[in-house]
Design an enzyme around this catalytic site. Structure first.
Site, PDB file in Angstrom:
ATOM      1  N   ASN A 288     -22.520  -4.503 -54.768  1.00  0.00           N
ATOM      2  CA  ASN A 288     -21.649  -3.662 -53.937  1.00  0.00           C
ATOM      3  C   ASN A 288     -21.451  -2.262 -54.509  1.00  0.00           C
ATOM      4  O   ASN A 288     -21.034  -1.342 -53.793  1.00  0.00           O
ATOM      5  CB  ASN A 288     -20.283  -4.330 -53.740  1.00  0.00           C
ATOM      6  CG  ASN A 288     -20.281  -5.339 -52.610  1.00  0.00           C
ATOM      7  OD1 ASN A 288     -19.507  -6.278 -52.600  1.00  0.00           O
ATOM      8  ND2 ASN A 288     -21.161  -5.158 -51.640  1.00  0.00           N
ATOM      9  N   ASN A 313     -20.622 -14.831 -48.992  1.00  0.00           N
ATOM     10  CA  ASN A 313     -20.163 -13.914 -47.944  1.00  0.00           C
ATOM     11  C   ASN A 313     -20.223 -14.533 -46.549  1.00  0.00           C
ATOM     12  O   ASN A 313     -20.619 -15.686 -46.365  1.00  0.00           O
ATOM     13  CB  ASN A 313     -20.953 -12.602 -48.001  1.00  0.00           C
ATOM     14  CG  ASN A 313     -22.439 -12.807 -47.749  1.00  0.00           C
ATOM     15  OD1 ASN A 313     -22.853 -13.720 -47.029  1.00  0.00           O
ATOM     16  ND2 ASN A 313     -23.261 -11.949 -48.332  1.00  0.00           N
ATOM     17  N   ILE A 314     -19.830 -13.735 -45.559  1.00  0.00           N
ATOM     18  CA  ILE A 314     -19.706 -14.242 -44.185  1.00  0.00           C
ATOM     19  C   ILE A 314     -21.041 -14.711 -43.620  1.00  0.00           C
ATOM     20  O   ILE A 314     -21.080 -15.636 -42.800  1.00  0.00           O
ATOM     21  CB  ILE A 314     -19.083 -13.177 -43.258  1.00  0.00           C
ATOM     22  CG1 ILE A 314     -19.968 -11.923 -43.155  1.00  0.00           C
ATOM     23  CG2 ILE A 314     -17.677 -12.818 -43.698  1.00  0.00           C
ATOM     24  CD1 ILE A 314     -19.538 -10.941 -42.086  1.00  0.00           C
ATOM     25  N   CYS A 375     -11.753  -9.458 -52.350  1.00  0.00           N
ATOM     26  CA  CYS A 375     -13.193  -9.709 -52.181  1.00  0.00           C
ATOM     27  C   CYS A 375     -13.821  -8.333 -51.996  1.00  0.00           C
ATOM     28  O   CYS A 375     -13.704  -7.482 -52.865  1.00  0.00           O
ATOM     29  CB  CYS A 375     -13.459 -10.666 -51.025  1.00  0.00           C
ATOM     30  SG  CYS A 375     -12.559 -10.309 -49.491  1.00  0.00           S
ATOM     31  N   ASP A 377     -13.630  -6.297 -48.638  1.00  0.00           N
ATOM     32  CA  ASP A 377     -12.649  -5.545 -47.854  1.00  0.00           C
ATOM     33  C   ASP A 377     -11.271  -6.190 -47.838  1.00  0.00           C
ATOM     34  O   ASP A 377     -10.318  -5.600 -47.331  1.00  0.00           O
ATOM     35  CB  ASP A 377     -13.153  -5.361 -46.424  1.00  0.00           C
ATOM     36  CG  ASP A 377     -14.352  -4.417 -46.367  1.00  0.00           C
ATOM     37  OD1 ASP A 377     -14.300  -3.366 -47.032  1.00  0.00           O
ATOM     38  OD2 ASP A 377     -15.342  -4.736 -45.673  1.00  0.00           O
ATOM     39  N   ARG A 381     -12.413 -13.677 -47.497  1.00  0.00           N
ATOM     40  CA  ARG A 381     -12.197 -14.585 -48.624  1.00  0.00           C
ATOM     41  C   ARG A 381     -10.823 -14.380 -49.257  1.00  0.00           C
ATOM     42  O   ARG A 381     -10.196 -15.339 -49.724  1.00  0.00           O
ATOM     43  CB  ARG A 381     -13.306 -14.386 -49.663  1.00  0.00           C
ATOM     44  CG  ARG A 381     -14.642 -14.921 -49.219  1.00  0.00           C
ATOM     45  CD  ARG A 381     -15.799 -14.410 -50.065  1.00  0.00           C
ATOM     46  NE  ARG A 381     -16.142 -13.024 -49.758  1.00  0.00           N
ATOM     47  CZ  ARG A 381     -17.251 -12.418 -50.186  1.00  0.00           C
ATOM     48  NH1 ARG A 381     -18.111 -13.093 -50.944  1.00  0.00           N
ATOM     49  NH2 ARG A 381     -17.511 -11.166 -49.868  1.00  0.00           N
TER      50      ARG A 381
END
Length: 603
Positions: A288, A313-314, A375, A377, A381
């Site tokens: 990131n 992650n999503i 996490c 943003d 999570r």
């Protein structure tokens, strides 16, 4: 939200049918039981179809499409099949077969749903029946693409309780003992200018000025600064949530952010360090940095300890749930069940989320350390971890009302992107923002309720109805991505809250074994041996999988509770009647019944 009236497809409306009755859930039904309708729900069309049932083969039926649901009733004498599918549940509609299709029942529609089922309807090739049904379904299942309102804005249901009053942030923070000499309530975000995805009311360190907050916001992703979620009632340690710091590849530092975290740490005199839990795998956090994000380094944050929780992650979660659907619908392959379930990694992800929340709860309760959670943003999570940890630490959140407040606070007000993650009214089923993050949270709650069967006031049906209406668009509760968007759309004025439905019939959602315990911390066992697939949710559409019924002890207990309530009611009636007799001036010698004292009961 654009508002529009129903279209030309209204020609088949049942509005002229004069005799209706209202069921206990507020649904209007005509006496022929053709199709249930909510107040504000109108019939658009109905067609004769063949439902290709994956379990029992083709079934002739009539499908009714309203502005809220798809409703199928079997026309065959040997089948009582009914399908009742809110249009908000539909993820994708596809045409199957073409003009040259010759196979039996090969021409029609395939419908993919968000709640672990698919539907297939065969239609006649002549008369444009498929085209008409496809256009109507597409129009009302995906209203945002057609400048139509979501059904929640048309719903005219009335309940005897107002679910929008359940959560009042000032009252909830007051319940936690806030503000105090270390923490204050600020309205710096009342117009959502500091952070457009945060709530209007925030709790921040007393020593941090509003100008300090503005400077810190420049160094946190989406301006989501560290703010308090929960404070321990005894040791005064806190759970704080935020987004990642904007460190970037060059390793930027921000003295205001570093000082702010020190101020948070200093509100707790018991431990010299602040514990930071980064929900991501460490490799993702490092990656990131390339997009301007990152994590708190030891060099910059001397008085903090950083731990990575390895929650994916999503996109990983979305693919995992797809694999679960593949193995549970339409058929469950018994011979390879365990290996198939393992290959989905779903329970592994549940384990990691629970393990992370346990670490947060334990650090606050036993470790007496304040904790900061983030996490990327801070709306996926992070919400999972803070809400689950608070559920473990605070018995209030394990009541029906408390859980509703927890969801309103940690998920809805703090900007979990429900609209993006669920895709309410949106036809773009391939959107990379779709992800079952909230479903995963509810699954974790269910796992906890299995391990602590007396700790939760609510039952399994409570969790399932929340998930059903996560998709349905019947209520305004889960609409839009953040509080500021809901304010702009006047959601609390123009829609009904899901909590209105639940709280008007609480008995249906109560756990009969619930034992209220104050200050009991729950530490679930997050090992694969103790986790299981939630069959009553994920496999409920398969009639061959017998639903787990309440055990005989639970059923008998509920019967005894009902009997107790009946006896108490009768006793109260007798006492009232007796009091009335005693208050009247006696006209004759007192009878034995007039002299009967009030009876006490052990119930």
């Amino acid at each position: 939200m654009a508002s529009a009236s129903t279209s030309k497809y209204n020609s088949h409306s049942l509005e002229n049918e004069s005799i209706k009755r209202t069921s206990r859930d507020g649904v209007n039904r005509d006496l022929t039981e053709a199709v249930p309708r909510l107040p504000g729900e109108t019939l658009i069309t109905d067609k004769e179809v063949i439902y290709i049932c994956p379990f029992n083969g083709p079934i002739k039926g009539r499908v009714y499409i309203t502005n809220y649901r798809l409703y199928l009733r079997s026309l065959e004498t040997d089948s009582s099949l009914i399908l009742d599918v809110p249009l908000g549940v539909i993820s994708r509609i596809e045409k199957m077969g073409g003009a040259t299709s010759r196979g039996e029942n090969s021409y029609g529609l395939d419908i993919t749903c968000k709640d672990m089922r698919n539907l297939r309807f065969a239609l006649k090739q002549e008369g444009h029946s498929r085209r008409d049904m496809f256009e109507i379904l597409t129009r009302y299942a995906f209203p945002l693409a057609h400048s139509l309102p979501l059904f929640a804005f048309l719903n005219e249901e009335k309940f005897n309780v107002d679910g929008w009053t359940v959560y009042n942030p000032v009252e909830e923070y007051r319940r936690q003992g806030l503000p105090n000499h270390h923490w204050r309530i600020t309205f710096i975000n009342k117009c959502y200018e500091l952070c457009d995805t945060y709530p209007a009311l925030l709790v921040v360190p007393y020593r941090a000025s509003d100008d300090d907050l503005r400077r810190v916001a420049t160094f946190r992703s989406r301006n989501r600064i560290p703010v308090l979620s929960w404070i321990h009632p005894e040791n005064k340690t806190v759970i704080v949530r935020c987004s990642q710091p904007l460190v970037g590849m060059s390793g930027k530092r921000n003295k205001d952010d570093e000082k702010y975290l020190d101020v948070i740490r200093e509100t707790n005199k018991q431990i010299s360090k602040l514990t930071i839990y980064d929900a991501r795998p460490s490799v993702n956090a490092v990656a990131n940095k390339a997009t301007g994000g990152g994590y708190e380094s030891d060099d910059a944050y001397h008085n903090a300890e950083l731990f990575f929780l390895d929650i994916h992650n999503i996109h990983v979660m979305r693919e995992s749930l797809k694999k679960v659907k593949d193995i549970v619908y339409p058929n469950v392959e018994e011979s390879h069940w365990l290996s198939s379930l393992e290959s989905t990694h779903w329970l592994e992800h549940i384990k990691l989320v629970l393990t992370g929340a346990i670490q947060v709860a334990d650090k606050v309760s036993s470790g007496k350390s304040s904790v900061l959670v983030h996490c990327s943003d801070g709306w996926d999570r992070t919400a999972q971890l803070t809400s689950l940890a608070m559920l473990m630490l605070d018995s209030f959140y394990r009541s029906i009302e408390g859980f509703e407040i927890l969801v309103q606070k940690e998920w809805i007000s703090f900007g979990h992107k429900f609209a993006s993650r669920i895709g309410h009214g949106d036809k773009n089923h391939t959107d990379a923002d779709r992800s079952p993050i909230f479903l995963q949270f509810i699954d974790c709650v269910w796992q906890m309720s299995k391990q602590f069967p007396t700790a939760f006031e609510f039952n399994e049906q409570f969790l399932i109805i929340i998930l059903d209406h996560l998709y349905s668009c019947r209520f305004g509760t889960f609409l839009f991505n953040c509080e500021s968007a809901r304010e702009r759309q006047k959601v609390t004025e123009r829609t009904v809250s899901l909590w209105s439905l639940i709280n008007s019939n609480k008995e249906k959602f109560k756990n009969p074994f619930y034992t209220k315990e104050i200050n009991r911390v729950l530490y679930p066992v997050a090992s694969m041996r103790h986790l299981e697939l939630w069959v009553n949710y994920y496999i409920r559409w398969n009639p061959r999988i017998k639903q787990q019924q309440p055990n005989p002890v639970e059923q008998r207990y509920m019967e005894l509770l009902a009997l107790r309530d009946e006896y108490i009611k009768r006793l109260e009636e007798l006492q009232l009647a007796n009091s009335a007799k005693l208050s009247d001036p006696p006209t004759s010698p007192s009878s034995p019944s007039q002299m009967m004292p009030h009876v006490q009961t052990h119930f």
